[in-house]
Design a protein around this motif. Structure first.
Motif, mmCIF file in Angstrom:
data_model
loop_
_atom_site.group_PDB
_atom_site.id
_atom_site.type_symbol
_atom_site.label_atom_id
_atom_site.label_comp_id
_atom_site.label_asym_id
_atom_site.label_seq_id
_atom_site.Cartn_x
_atom_site.Cartn_y
_atom_site.Cartn_z
ATOM 1 N N MET A 5 35.331 62.779 67.945
ATOM 2 C CA MET A 5 36.590 63.353 67.478
ATOM 3 C C MET A 5 36.631 64.831 67.854
ATOM 4 S SD MET A 5 37.797 60.665 66.344
ATOM 5 C CE MET A 5 39.367 61.343 65.862
ATOM 6 N N PRO A 6 37.784 65.357 68.282
ATOM 7 C CA PRO A 6 37.860 66.735 68.766
ATOM 8 C C PRO A 6 37.590 67.765 67.694
ATOM 9 C CG PRO A 6 40.046 65.816 68.507
ATOM 10 C CD PRO A 6 39.080 64.693 68.300
ATOM 11 N N ALA A 7 37.833 67.400 66.442
ATOM 12 C CA ALA A 7 37.666 68.389 65.384
ATOM 13 C C ALA A 7 36.223 68.496 64.911
ATOM 14 C CB ALA A 7 38.560 68.036 64.195
ATOM 15 N N ALA A 8 35.322 67.682 65.495
ATOM 16 C CA ALA A 8 33.928 67.715 65.062
ATOM 17 C C ALA A 8 33.234 68.914 65.684
ATOM 18 C CB ALA A 8 33.233 66.415 65.458
ATOM 19 N N GLU A 9 33.461 70.060 65.067
ATOM 20 C CA GLU A 9 32.852 71.282 65.568
ATOM 21 C C GLU A 9 31.427 71.328 65.031
ATOM 22 O OE1 GLU A 9 35.678 73.342 63.468
ATOM 23 O OE2 GLU A 9 37.312 72.829 64.828
ATOM 24 N N GLU A 10 31.064 72.408 64.328
ATOM 25 C CA GLU A 10 29.733 72.416 63.758
ATOM 26 C C GLU A 10 29.773 71.666 62.434
ATOM 27 O OE1 GLU A 10 30.739 75.188 60.673
ATOM 28 O OE2 GLU A 10 31.748 74.899 62.582
ATOM 29 N N PRO A 11 28.666 70.970 62.049
ATOM 30 C CA PRO A 11 28.702 70.032 60.926
ATOM 31 C C PRO A 11 29.236 70.637 59.633
ATOM 32 C CG PRO A 11 26.641 69.814 62.130
ATOM 33 C CD PRO A 11 27.372 70.995 62.711
ATOM 34 N N TYR A 12 28.855 71.889 59.309
ATOM 35 C CA TYR A 12 29.303 72.455 58.035
ATOM 36 C C TYR A 12 30.816 72.546 57.983
ATOM 37 C CZ TYR A 12 30.328 75.728 54.314
ATOM 38 O OH TYR A 12 30.862 76.308 53.200
ATOM 39 N N GLY A 13 31.429 72.934 59.113
ATOM 40 C CA GLY A 13 32.883 73.057 59.130
ATOM 41 C C GLY A 13 33.564 71.730 58.853
ATOM 42 N N VAL A 14 33.111 70.653 59.508
ATOM 43 C CA VAL A 14 33.701 69.337 59.300
ATOM 44 C C VAL A 14 33.428 68.860 57.881
ATOM 45 C CG1 VAL A 14 33.657 66.922 60.018
ATOM 46 C CG2 VAL A 14 33.567 68.729 61.736
ATOM 47 N N ASN A 15 32.212 69.057 57.401
ATOM 48 C CA ASN A 15 31.876 68.634 56.036
ATOM 49 C C ASN A 15 32.773 69.310 55.007
ATOM 50 O OD1 ASN A 15 29.843 66.955 56.935
ATOM 51 N ND2 ASN A 15 28.200 68.408 56.540
ATOM 52 N N LYS A 16 33.011 70.596 55.208
ATOM 53 C CA LYS A 16 33.848 71.346 54.267
ATOM 54 C C LYS A 16 35.285 70.837 54.297
ATOM 55 C CE LYS A 16 34.491 74.596 51.255
ATOM 56 N NZ LYS A 16 33.993 74.355 49.888
ATOM 57 N N ILE A 17 35.799 70.582 55.497
ATOM 58 C CA ILE A 17 37.164 70.068 55.629
ATOM 59 C C ILE A 17 37.274 68.696 54.966
ATOM 60 C CG2 ILE A 17 38.918 69.249 57.261
ATOM 61 C CD1 ILE A 17 37.887 71.429 59.205
ATOM 62 N N VAL A 18 36.299 67.832 55.207
ATOM 63 C CA VAL A 18 36.323 66.487 54.618
ATOM 64 C C VAL A 18 36.208 66.578 53.103
ATOM 65 C CG1 VAL A 18 35.090 64.285 54.462
ATOM 66 C CG2 VAL A 18 35.475 65.354 56.694
ATOM 67 N N ASP A 19 35.380 67.511 52.604
ATOM 68 C CA ASP A 19 35.302 67.747 51.149
ATOM 69 C C ASP A 19 36.686 68.077 50.594
ATOM 70 O OD1 ASP A 19 32.732 67.225 50.393
ATOM 71 O OD2 ASP A 19 32.007 69.277 50.682
ATOM 72 N N ASN A 20 37.388 68.979 51.287
ATOM 73 C CA ASN A 20 38.720 69.393 50.827
ATOM 74 C C ASN A 20 39.726 68.240 50.900
ATOM 75 O OD1 ASN A 20 37.833 71.998 50.282
ATOM 76 N ND2 ASN A 20 38.416 72.787 52.286
ATOM 77 N N ILE A 21 39.627 67.422 51.971
ATOM 78 C CA ILE A 21 40.515 66.255 52.076
ATOM 79 C C ILE A 21 40.228 65.290 50.921
ATOM 80 C CG2 ILE A 21 41.020 64.179 53.436
ATOM 81 C CD1 ILE A 21 40.636 65.896 55.962
ATOM 82 N N GLY A 22 38.950 65.118 50.597
ATOM 83 C CA GLY A 22 38.567 64.235 49.498
ATOM 84 C C GLY A 22 39.088 64.712 48.150
ATOM 85 N N GLY A 23 39.379 66.017 48.039
ATOM 86 C CA GLY A 23 39.907 66.560 46.795
ATOM 87 C C GLY A 23 41.402 66.365 46.640
ATOM 88 N N LEU A 24 42.080 65.895 47.691
ATOM 89 C CA LEU A 24 43.526 65.649 47.612
ATOM 90 C C LEU A 24 43.782 64.317 46.915
ATOM 91 C CD1 LEU A 24 44.590 66.519 51.290
ATOM 92 C CD2 LEU A 24 44.569 68.058 49.320
ATOM 93 N N SER A 25 44.906 64.233 46.215
ATOM 94 C CA SER A 25 45.305 62.937 45.675
ATOM 95 C C SER A 25 45.628 62.019 46.852
ATOM 96 C CB SER A 25 46.518 63.083 44.767
ATOM 97 O OG SER A 25 47.675 63.396 45.539
ATOM 98 N N LEU A 26 45.482 60.709 46.646
ATOM 99 C CA LEU A 26 45.750 59.766 47.734
ATOM 100 C C LEU A 26 47.218 59.824 48.160
ATOM 101 C CD1 LEU A 26 43.615 56.675 46.637
ATOM 102 C CD2 LEU A 26 43.015 58.530 48.206
ATOM 103 N N ASP A 27 48.123 60.062 47.206
ATOM 104 C CA ASP A 27 49.541 60.175 47.549
ATOM 105 C C ASP A 27 49.803 61.391 48.434
ATOM 106 O OD1 ASP A 27 50.225 57.896 46.194
ATOM 107 O OD2 ASP A 27 50.901 58.926 44.375
ATOM 108 N N LEU A 28 49.165 62.526 48.114
ATOM 109 C CA LEU A 28 49.366 63.745 48.903
ATOM 110 C C LEU A 28 48.736 63.599 50.283
ATOM 111 C CD1 LEU A 28 50.495 66.583 49.037
ATOM 112 C CD2 LEU A 28 48.369 67.434 48.024
ATOM 113 N N LEU A 29 47.563 62.956 50.351
ATOM 114 C CA LEU A 29 46.935 62.706 51.650
ATOM 115 C C LEU A 29 47.844 61.825 52.500
ATOM 116 C CD1 LEU A 29 44.634 62.780 53.700
ATOM 117 C CD2 LEU A 29 43.543 60.894 52.428
ATOM 118 N N ALA A 30 48.372 60.756 51.897
ATOM 119 C CA ALA A 30 49.255 59.850 52.637
ATOM 120 C C ALA A 30 50.509 60.582 53.108
ATOM 121 C CB ALA A 30 49.633 58.656 51.760
ATOM 122 N N GLU A 31 51.076 61.430 52.262
ATOM 123 C CA GLU A 31 52.282 62.191 52.615
ATOM 124 C C GLU A 31 51.999 63.152 53.773
ATOM 125 O OE1 GLU A 31 55.378 65.291 50.427
ATOM 126 O OE2 GLU A 31 53.939 64.176 49.225
#
Length: 203
Positions: A5-31
């Protein structure tokens, strides 16, 4: 599948982004995903990151501006890459899991469902854009002036028309282009536009 995936830069950056995505409600993520997919399918002229960020704030997401932008960029690049690679929903989820093991299962299910429903349309739009590779006219402005020096006007103090075009590029960025025409050139241009309009009315 060797492509990452193009956004897979250095692991910490991707991990942090995925952590933040995981903190979104499923409705907001879907929107948010739907907003991006709608743009990638060519149904909107550009991706309004400010509007998405406002939605995050209205839904009580406590992240700074850069973190919100990173989520939007990550999802945009993910879906764009998946479209170019013609990935299925299962293949996309597998790549996301390989790039970061911190994905919540429920978030992946949202991505899988939306991509399964709309991935083919994203790929089709990318194929059309790659064939056309032209921008879309958003606005046209003109003004009349007098030439002081010009390559096309034979004599000075000749009237000319300056056209300013605002164009949405295939990348989504909005660019401005300007050029000058002599009065005969503008009259010919106007005649051609009228002819095009007449043909379009018959379609």
């Amino acid at each position: 599948m060797s492509e990452k995936m193009p956004a897979a830069e250095e692991p910490y950056g991707v991990n942090k982004i995925v952590d933040n995505i995981g903190g979104l409600s499923l409705d907001l993520l879907a929107e948010t995903c739907q907003h991006i997919l709608t743009y990638l399918q060519g149904q909107t002229k550009g991706l309004d990151c400010a509007e998405i960020s406002d939605r995050f704030q209205r839904n009580g997401v406590r992240l700074d501006h850069e973190a919100l932008q990173n989520i939007i960029r990550f999802l945009l690049l993910t879906f764009r890459s998946a479209g170019k690679s013609k990935l299925s929903g299962d293949e996309l989820v597998l790549q996301l899991e390989e790039s970061c093991g911190k994905w919540p299962k429920a978030s992946l299910q949202v991505v899988h469902r939306l991509w399964t429903e709309q991935g083919a349309q994203v790929h089709a739009q990318q194929e059309v854009q790659s064939m056309l590779s032209i921008g879309q006219l958003i606005d046209l402005q003109w003004k009349l002036g007098m030439a002081v020096s010009s390559d096309t006007c034979r004599s000075l103090n000749s009237p000319y028309v300056c056209l300013l075009l605002k164009i949405a590029e295939p990348s989504g960025q909005i660019q401005q282009r300007s050029f000058e025409m002599t009065i005969p050139q503008f009259q010919n241009f106007h005649k051609q536009l009228k002819e095009m309009a007449a043909v379009l009315e018959t379609v």
